[in-house]
Design a protein around this motif. Structure first.
Motif, PDB file in Angstrom:
ATOM      1  N   ALA A 196      44.379  33.529  31.458  1.00  9.67           N
ATOM      2  CA  ALA A 196      43.032  33.083  30.997  1.00  9.67           C
ATOM      3  C   ALA A 196      42.115  31.992  31.571  1.00  9.67           C
ATOM      4  CB  ALA A 196      43.670  31.501  30.077  1.00  9.67           C
ATOM      5  N   TYR A 197      40.951  31.117  30.875  1.00  4.14           N
ATOM      6  CA  TYR A 197      40.074  30.203  32.034  1.00  4.14           C
ATOM      7  C   TYR A 197      40.374  28.270  31.510  1.00  4.14           C
ATOM      8  CZ  TYR A 197      37.347  34.609  32.828  1.00  4.14           C
ATOM      9  OH  TYR A 197      36.897  35.960  33.230  1.00  4.14           O
ATOM     10  N   THR A 198      39.899  27.999  31.866  1.00  3.01           N
ATOM     11  CA  THR A 198      39.455  26.626  32.031  1.00  3.01           C
ATOM     12  C   THR A 198      38.693  26.340  31.535  1.00  3.01           C
ATOM     13  OG1 THR A 198      38.432  25.998  34.300  1.00  3.01           O
ATOM     14  CG2 THR A 198      41.139  26.137  34.444  1.00  3.01           C
ATOM     15  N   ARG A 199      38.467  25.310  30.644  1.00  9.07           N
ATOM     16  CA  ARG A 199      36.861  24.395  30.674  1.00  9.07           C
ATOM     17  C   ARG A 199      35.822  25.198  30.997  1.00  9.07           C
ATOM     18  NH1 ARG A 199      35.744  18.271  28.119  1.00  9.07           N
ATOM     19  NH2 ARG A 199      33.623  18.462  27.265  1.00  9.07           N
ATOM     20  N   ASP A 200      36.654  24.612  32.972  1.00 13.55           N
ATOM     21  CA  ASP A 200      34.988  24.736  34.004  1.00 13.55           C
ATOM     22  C   ASP A 200      34.459  25.376  33.720  1.00 13.55           C
ATOM     23  OD1 ASP A 200      34.982  21.869  33.447  1.00 13.55           O
ATOM     24  OD2 ASP A 200      35.828  21.919  35.230  1.00 13.55           O
ATOM     25  N   GLU A 201      35.790  26.827  33.841  1.00 10.07           N
ATOM     26  CA  GLU A 201      35.344  28.151  34.385  1.00 10.07           C
ATOM     27  C   GLU A 201      34.618  28.823  33.282  1.00 10.07           C
ATOM     28  OE1 GLU A 201      38.942  29.086  36.897  1.00 10.07           O
ATOM     29  OE2 GLU A 201      39.646  29.810  35.103  1.00 10.07           O
TER      30      GLU A 201
END
Length: 235
Positions: A196-201
């Motif tokens: 999964a992605y982070t918020r920044d990604e």
């Protein structure tokens, strides 16, 4: 060290899943687990979609429908609207078709259609969908920037795109809470979380797609990406 603590992995860097859902038996097992927990897992995404339905809407599209449970659930609540789902994994499509057949046999309300297609080439005209939604699928998208562009392309100017997925950097308390319930599916859950992605990604993906004005909000275990600010929904 507890079993739950032992399952926690290094979530600093993203680890894509090369071939998720490549075994039909494992997909059926995954679907069975989701059926048992779907009402809890899908409540907030479903409520968020329902909160954005307006008079005159006709078409909803789910991008990456997994085994189709959320589309079926939403369609049952909105029997006068067409819900179309697109998925690019054949095993997921096959199980979703089985679920659709069961829903039809049970006379469930709703106008649902599932289709296999590449998510970076959505088979819909420009400005054709009132609500474009996706749940727990973004981490599997092969070309996320192109798929985000496609979501924007097919959404009507007064419509909304809502994409929900896990947040790899969610607080550990939210992760351990989920691990207590998924039990035998814990390893698969953690692999999905690693992908999964982070918020920044996620914000960077939007920037690359030319959608920097879209929203990315952290919410418990997940991220909520939307084409405009959304009103919060209750848990």
């Amino acid at each position: 060290m507890t079993t739950t603590e032992a399952r926690l992995l290094n979530l600093t860097d993203r680890v894509p899943q090369p071939s998720p859902h490549d075994d039909i038996d494992k997909v059926r097992f995954y679907d069975l687990g989701m059926r048992r927990s779907a009402l809890m897992a899908y409540k907030r995404p479903s409520d968020r979609i329902m909160a954005n339905v307006r008079d005159g809407m006709t078409d909803l599209v789910e991008v990456g429908f997994n085994t189709g449970l959320l589309s079926l659930h939403v369609a049952g609540k909105l029997p006068d609207l067409a819900v179309s789902g697109v998925e690019e994994n054949q095993n997921l499509v096959d199980v979703a078709e089985d679920n659709l057949t069961l829903a039809v046999w049970a006379n469930s309300a709703g106008d649902v259609e599932f289709e296999m297609a590449k998510l970076n080439r959505l088979p819909f005209p420009d400005d054709s969908a009132d609500i474009v939604f996706s749940f727990s699928s973004l981490h599997r998208w092969r070309r996320p920037v192109e798929t985000l562009k496609e979501c924007a392309r097919i959404c009507k100017p007064d419509g909304v795109v809502i994409i929900e997925d896990m947040n790899r950097h969610a607080e550990e308390g939210h992760i351990t809470f989920i691990l207590q319930f998924v039990k035998e599916g814990g390893d698969e859950f953690m692999r999905s979380l690693q992908a999964a992605y982070t918020r920044d990604e996620a914000a960077e993906l939007l920037r690359e797609a030319g959608l920097a004005d879209w929203q990315v909000v952290e919410e418990d275990l997940g991220l909520v990406i939307s084409s405009r600010p959304l009103e919060p929904v209750s848990t």
